[in-house]
Design a protein around this motif. Structure first.
Motif, PDB file in Angstrom:
ATOM      1  N   VAL A 212       0.842  -1.191   0.000  1.00 54.82           N
ATOM      2  CA  VAL A 212       0.000   0.000   0.000  1.00 54.82           C
ATOM      3  C   VAL A 212       0.881   1.245   0.000  1.00 54.82           C
ATOM      4  O   VAL A 212       1.754   1.397   0.860  1.00 54.82           O
ATOM      5  N   VAL A 213       0.640   2.133  -0.948  1.00 56.95           N
ATOM      6  CA  VAL A 213       1.381   3.394  -1.028  1.00 56.95           C
ATOM      7  C   VAL A 213       0.368   4.533  -0.998  1.00 56.95           C
ATOM      8  O   VAL A 213      -0.537   4.602  -1.851  1.00 56.95           O
ATOM      9  N   GLY A 214       0.482   5.401  -0.010  1.00 57.07           N
ATOM     10  CA  GLY A 214      -0.459   6.494   0.119  1.00 57.07           C
ATOM     11  C   GLY A 214      -0.100   7.675  -0.759  1.00 57.07           C
ATOM     12  O   GLY A 214       0.986   7.735  -1.357  1.00 57.07           O
ATOM     13  N   GLU A 215      -1.030   8.627  -0.843  1.00 59.16           N
ATOM     14  CA  GLU A 215      -0.783   9.847  -1.614  1.00 59.16           C
ATOM     15  C   GLU A 215       0.299  10.700  -0.968  1.00 59.16           C
ATOM     16  O   GLU A 215       0.950  11.506  -1.634  1.00 59.16           O
ATOM     17  N   LYS A 216       0.466  10.526   0.327  1.00 58.96           N
ATOM     18  CA  LYS A 216       1.528  11.221   1.047  1.00 58.96           C
ATOM     19  C   LYS A 216       2.159  10.247   2.024  1.00 58.96           C
ATOM     20  O   LYS A 216       1.596   9.183   2.319  1.00 58.96           O
ATOM     21  N   THR A 217       3.334  10.598   2.502  1.00 57.32           N
ATOM     22  CA  THR A 217       3.986   9.791   3.536  1.00 57.32           C
ATOM     23  C   THR A 217       3.742  10.437   4.889  1.00 57.32           C
ATOM     24  O   THR A 217       3.987  11.638   5.064  1.00 57.32           O
ATOM     25  N   GLY A 218       3.264   9.644   5.819  1.00 60.30           N
ATOM     26  CA  GLY A 218       2.991  10.168   7.147  1.00 60.30           C
ATOM     27  C   GLY A 218       4.263  10.379   7.953  1.00 60.30           C
ATOM     28  O   GLY A 218       5.350   9.930   7.587  1.00 60.30           O
ATOM     29  N   THR A 219       4.095  11.033   9.084  1.00 56.75           N
ATOM     30  CA  THR A 219       5.213  11.285   9.993  1.00 56.75           C
ATOM     31  C   THR A 219       5.352  10.154  10.999  1.00 56.75           C
ATOM     32  O   THR A 219       4.398   9.429  11.281  1.00 56.75           O
ATOM     33  N   ILE A 220       6.546   9.993  11.549  1.00 58.60           N
ATOM     34  CA  ILE A 220       6.793   9.043  12.640  1.00 58.60           C
ATOM     35  C   ILE A 220       7.410   9.831  13.790  1.00 58.60           C
ATOM     36  O   ILE A 220       8.497  10.390  13.657  1.00 58.60           O
ATOM     37  N   THR A 221       6.676   9.915  14.915  1.00 59.16           N
ATOM     38  CA  THR A 221       7.145  10.650  16.078  1.00 59.16           C
ATOM     39  C   THR A 221       7.143   9.728  17.295  1.00 59.16           C
ATOM     40  O   THR A 221       6.627   8.602  17.244  1.00 59.16           O
ATOM     41  N   GLU A 222       7.711  10.192  18.378  1.00 59.24           N
ATOM     42  CA  GLU A 222       7.786   9.401  19.611  1.00 59.24           C
ATOM     43  C   GLU A 222       7.121  10.160  20.755  1.00 59.24           C
ATOM     44  O   GLU A 222       7.150  11.399  20.798  1.00 59.24           O
ATOM     45  N   THR A 223       6.520   9.417  21.674  1.00 60.96           N
ATOM     46  CA  THR A 223       5.976  10.015  22.885  1.00 60.96           C
ATOM     47  C   THR A 223       6.046   8.987  24.004  1.00 60.96           C
ATOM     48  O   THR A 223       6.225   7.789  23.755  1.00 60.96           O
ATOM     49  N   ASP A 224       5.912   9.449  25.229  1.00 63.02           N
ATOM     50  CA  ASP A 224       5.993   8.585  26.408  1.00 63.02           C
ATOM     51  C   ASP A 224       4.687   8.709  27.187  1.00 63.02           C
ATOM     52  O   ASP A 224       4.327   9.802  27.627  1.00 63.02           O
ATOM     53  N   VAL A 225       3.959   7.599  27.326  1.00 58.46           N
ATOM     54  CA  VAL A 225       2.667   7.639  28.026  1.00 58.46           C
ATOM     55  C   VAL A 225       2.697   6.901  29.349  1.00 58.46           C
ATOM     56  O   VAL A 225       1.662   6.761  30.000  1.00 58.46           O
TER      57      VAL A 225
END
Length: 457
Positions: free
Chosen positions: A142-155
Motif C-alpha cells: 500500500v502506497v499512500g498519496e503522502k507519507t505520514g510522519t513518525i514521532t515518539e511520545t511517552d505515556v
C-alpha cells in the motif's frame, strides 16, 4: 536459515489467528512482512494516526519500526511509544484516540512474536472485525498519496496515573511480591508502585526486561511458573503475590499462604467492588468462570451476562450492555473505564485496594467468593473433535436434570455441577473445564468426561 517467503498465502493463513498475528520470528514473521502489515492495517482501517508499542523481545523493536514505516508509507502518522505493556498500548489508544498496534507474543516462548491491533479507543480487531481483511490486503503493498510522519511520545506516567485514579490503594501498608517474569511488568510495575509511596513495600522478582525468559516462561496460567513466587511470598511473609505474563495484560494472585487465587475468585471480588460503586450494573463473565461469579453478582443486585471465551466477545458484549466490568478464567479482566480493554495491573490494584482496606488476610478475604470445586482447564489432543463432542452430547443429554447449550462448544449443566468442552482455534485440542458443588462431585464429572474424550488415545 534457507530463504523464506513470509508473504506466502499459506504462511499468512497460519499466523493470522482469531485475535492477533502470531508466529516464529524469521520463518513466519519478519520485518518485510511487518512493513506490509502496517500498510494493510492503514488501508483497511482508514486510520489517520496509529500508535505503536512493543515488548522486550529482541525482535520487537525492529518489527515495530518496520510496521511504522509501512503505516507511514500508506499515509498515516505514527506515534511510537517504545517499550510498553499491552494494556499500556490500549491506554495510549484510548487516551490519544488513535488506532494501535502492539508487538508482542504475550506468554509464548522467546522464538515467537506477534501483533495485537485495535481501532481508536482500544476497540478490538479480530477475525470477525477486520483482521482477515488486513491479512488479505498484505499481498499488495500500500502506497499512500503522502507519507505520514513518525514521532515518539511517552505515556507511561499518564498510564500509571490513570490506573491509580480507577483503583486507589489506601489503608494498611502491604508487603507485595511481584514476579514480572522478565516481561513488561518490569517496566510498568515500578511506574505504578512508586506512586503508592509508603503504602506498599514492593519486593521485585525478575524485573529485568529479557525476552529470552531466563528464569521461567512468562505464562502464569501454568502452575510450574508460579512456584518461585509462591516460595518468595512465604519466605517474605508477604500479604500478596502478583504474577504477570510477558506483555503484562494478565495477572494471577498468590495469597499469604502461597496458594493460588483462582481468576474466577478475583473476578467475583472485582465485580463486588464495581457493584458497590455502581449498584445494579452489568457484569460480564465467560462461560468457564466459576458459577460463584454469577451468584455473587446476582446477590449484590447486579446483572450477570454470560459470554463466549475470548476478548473480542467480551468487549463486544460489554459495548452492547454497557457492562462496567468483565472477567475471564484465563486471567484477563476488562474495565469499562479502561476503554473496555483488559489490564492485569488494574486487576492487581483492585485486589490490593480491597486488601489494604481490611485487616483480614487475602485468603480470608477471598474465601467468601470460593463456593465450588473447579478442575481448571484440561487439554486433550483429539483429531476428530466434532465426533467426540457429538458423543458427549448424546451420552449426557439423557442424564436427569441436565441442560445443554452450544454458546461455545458444549456445555452440560446440572444443579450440582457443570462442564464445558470446546475446541481450540489453532490446535487439535479439546479443552475441558468442570466444576462441582464439592471436590468429589467435580472429580467424578471430570473423570467421566475425560474417559470419553480420551477413549481412543
Amino acid at each position: 536459515m534457507p530463504d523464506v517467503n513470509t508473504l506466502d498465502p499459506a504462511n499468512l493463513h497460519a499466523i493470522f489467528k482469531a485475535y492477533d498475528v502470531r508466529g516464529t520470528v524469521g520463518d513466519q514473521i519478519d520485518e518485510p512482512l511487518a512493513r506490509r502489515i502496517g500498510g494493510a492495517f492503514v488501508s483497511i482501517t482508514g486510520a489517520p494516526t496509529v500508535v505503536v508499542g512493543h515488548d522486550m523481545r529482541p525482535s520487537s523493536p525492529g518489527l515495530a519500526a518496520a510496521f511504522a514505516e509501512g503505516a507511514a508509507g500508506a499515509g498515516a502518522d505514527v506515534v511510537m511509544i517504545g517499550l510498553a505493556s499491552t494494556d499500556q498500548l490500549y491506554f495510549a489508544s484510548g487516551h490519544l484516540g488513535h488506532a494501535g498496534a502492539m508487538f508482542t507474543a504475550s506468554h509464548n516462548p522467546a522464538a515467537y512474536n506477534g501483533i495485537k491491533m485495535c481501532r481508536p479507543g482500544a476497540a478490538p480487531i479480530g477475525a470477525e472485525s477486520g483482521l482477515m481483511e488486513i491479512r488479505d490486503a498484505v499481498a499488495t503493498e500500500v502506497v499512500g498519496e503522502k507519507t505520514g510522519t513518525i514521532t515518539e511520545t511517552d505515556v507511561l506516567a499518564d498510564y500509571a496515573d490513570h490506573l491509580l485514579s480507577l483503583a486507589p490503594v489506601r489503608g494498611r501498608r502491604l508487603k507485595v511480591v511481584v514476579d514480572a517474569g522478565n516481561g513488561m511488568a518490569g517496566l510498568t510495575a515500578p511506574a505504578v508502585f512508586e506512586r503508592l509511596g509508603d503504602a506498599v513495600e514492593l519486593i521485585e522478582m525478575y524485573f529485568e526486561l529479557d525476552g529470552t525468559f531466563p528464569n521461567h516462561e512468562a505464562n502464569p496460567i501454568e502452575p510450574a511458573n508460579l512456584v518461585d513466587l509462591q516460595q518468595r511470598v512465604l519466605a517474605e511473609q508477604a500479604d500478596i503475590g502478583l504474577a504477570f505474563d510477558g506483555d503484562a495484560d494478565r495477572c494471577f494472585l498468590v495469597d499469604e499462604r502461597g496458594a493460588l487465587v483462582s481468576p474466577s475468585t478475583l473476578t467475583a471480588l472485582i465485580a463486588a467492588r464495581e457493584l458497590a460503586r455502581e449498584p445494579g450494573a452489568t457484569i460480564i463473565h465467560n462461560l468457564i468462570t466459576s458459577r460463584s461469579v454469577e451468584q455473587v453478582v446476582a446477590e449484590l443486585g447486579g446483572t450477570p451476562v454470560r459470554t463466549r471465551v475470548g476478548h473480542s466477545f467480551i468487549k463486544a458484549t460489554m459495548a452492547e450492555t454497557d457492562a462496567i466490568f468483565g472477567g475471564e478464567h484465563s486471567g484477563h479482566f476488562y474495565f469499562r473505564d479502561f476503554w473496555r480493554a483488559d489490564s492485569g495491573m488494574l486487576a492487581a490494584l483492585h485486589a490490593m485496594a480491597a486488601l489494604a482496606s481490611t485487616e483480614r488476610p487475602l485468603s480470608d478475604l477471598m474465601a467468601e467468593y470460593v463456593r465450588f470445586a473447579s478442575s481448571g482447564e484440561i487439554n486433550s489432543t483429539v483429531e476428530d473433535q466434532s465426533a467426540v463432542l457429538a458423543t458427549l452430547e448424546r451420552e449426557w443429554s439423557a442424564a436427569s436434570g441436565v441442560a445443554i447449550d452450544h454458546l461455545d462448544g458444549l456445555t452440560v449443566s446440572h444443579e450440582d455441577w457443570w462442564f464445558n468442552v470446546r475446541a481450540s482455534n489453532t490446535e487439535p485440542l479439546l479443552r475441558l473445564n468442570a466444576e462441582g458443588s464439592d471436590a468429589a462431585t467435580m472429580e467424578r464429572i471430570r473423570d467421566d468426561v475425560l474417559n470419553v474424550i480420551r477413549s481412543d488415545q
